[in-house]
Write a protein that holds these residues in place. Structure first.
Motif, PDB file in Angstrom:
ATOM      1  N   VAL A   1      25.560  48.794  39.661  1.00 61.09           N
ATOM      2  CA  VAL A   1      26.003  50.113  40.109  1.00 61.09           C
ATOM      3  C   VAL A   1      26.032  51.071  38.926  1.00 61.09           C
ATOM      4  O   VAL A   1      26.587  50.746  37.873  1.00 61.09           O
ATOM      5  CB  VAL A   1      27.413  50.018  40.749  1.00 61.09           C
ATOM      6  N   LEU A   2      25.444  52.236  39.092  1.00 57.76           N
ATOM      7  CA  LEU A   2      25.449  53.267  38.048  1.00 57.76           C
ATOM      8  C   LEU A   2      26.852  53.864  37.903  1.00 57.76           C
ATOM      9  O   LEU A   2      27.664  53.756  38.828  1.00 57.76           O
ATOM     10  CB  LEU A   2      24.452  54.368  38.392  1.00 57.76           C
ATOM     11  N   PRO A   3      27.119  54.525  36.784  1.00 58.16           N
ATOM     12  CA  PRO A   3      28.426  55.164  36.601  1.00 58.16           C
ATOM     13  C   PRO A   3      28.782  56.151  37.723  1.00 58.16           C
ATOM     14  O   PRO A   3      29.956  56.341  38.030  1.00 58.16           O
ATOM     15  CB  PRO A   3      28.299  55.883  35.258  1.00 58.16           C
ATOM     16  N   ASN A   4      27.778  56.732  38.378  1.00 52.25           N
ATOM     17  CA  ASN A   4      28.050  57.675  39.474  1.00 52.25           C
ATOM     18  C   ASN A   4      28.312  56.975  40.808  1.00 52.25           C
ATOM     19  O   ASN A   4      28.492  57.624  41.832  1.00 52.25           O
ATOM     20  CB  ASN A   4      26.908  58.681  39.621  1.00 52.25           C
ATOM     21  N   GLY A   5      28.300  55.631  40.807  1.00 53.36           N
ATOM     22  CA  GLY A   5      28.604  54.866  42.014  1.00 53.36           C
ATOM     23  C   GLY A   5      27.389  54.429  42.821  1.00 53.36           C
ATOM     24  O   GLY A   5      27.534  53.690  43.790  1.00 53.36           O
ATOM     25  N   ALA A   6      26.202  54.857  42.443  1.00 53.60           N
ATOM     26  CA  ALA A   6      24.994  54.487  43.191  1.00 53.60           C
ATOM     27  C   ALA A   6      24.593  53.041  42.883  1.00 53.60           C
ATOM     28  O   ALA A   6      24.450  52.670  41.717  1.00 53.60           O
ATOM     29  CB  ALA A   6      23.840  55.421  42.829  1.00 53.60           C
TER      30      ALA A   6
END
Length: 187
Positions: A57-62
């Motif tokens: 998961v990316l830091p932006n939640g994706a």
């Protein structure tokens, strides 16, 4: 008529190749290291909590990918070919499944059959089809034949999302090893 393309500088190409070579070596080393650390963490989580997969998961939640545990395999492994060949010769003396060289070996096609039988039995044992007698097979052990590992499965837009996050500086901590000074840089 097409417009003339500017000619690339040989010095620029040489520098680009050198930089990419360094980056490729660092990426290979970093990937090997993170795969080993991920495997240890997955093995521990599986044993402790039964976890067999984790989302990337990316830091932006994706969510961009999933990492899934793959079980290893065990099976018969010939560890002493000479002992196995002597046993095959004694057990089936009328068959020509072995050949004598400097040492006796089992012909590859028969060895494949025997290993398949032991794999099916889950033990280094062979049942003689003619007599029904079950033999312990010397020179063969049941061992891991493929290590437990894990696989990364990308989501459809995962690669593009990771590339964008990299460009936007969101992965600085995860990719710091690629630009950190290293002892091998002096070589």
């Amino acid at each position: 008529m097409s417009a003339e393309q500017p000619v690339e500088s040989l010095r620029d190409l040489a520098l680009e190749e050198a930089a990419l070579d360094l980056l490729a070596a660092r990426i290979a080393a970093a990937k090997k290291d993170v795969r080993a650390r991920t495997q240890r963490a997955l093995d521990a989580a599986a044993q402790r909590d039964g976890v067999e997969r984790i989302a990337a998961v990316l830091p932006n939640g994706a969510q961009v990918a999933t990492i899934s545990l793959r079980r290893g395999e065990t099976g018969p492994v010939v560890v002493d070919e000479e002992a196995l060949a002597r046993w095959v010769r004694r057990t089936w003396p009328d068959e020509e499944w072995t050949e004598t060289r400097i040492v006796r070996t089992v012909k590859p096609w028969k060895l494949a059959e025997l290993v398949a039988e032991m794999m099916a039995a889950g033990a280094p044992k062979i049942a003689d089809k003619a007599t029904g007698e079950v033999h312990d097979v010397p020179g063969v052990l049941i061992r891991p034949t493929r290590a437990r590992t894990h696989a990364l499965t990308w989501r459809k837009t995962g690669k593009a999302a990771v590339a964008a996050a990299w460009r936007e500086g969101q992965l600085t901590a995860q990719l710091a090893a690629l630009t950190a000074p290293a002892d091998t840089d002096a070589a």
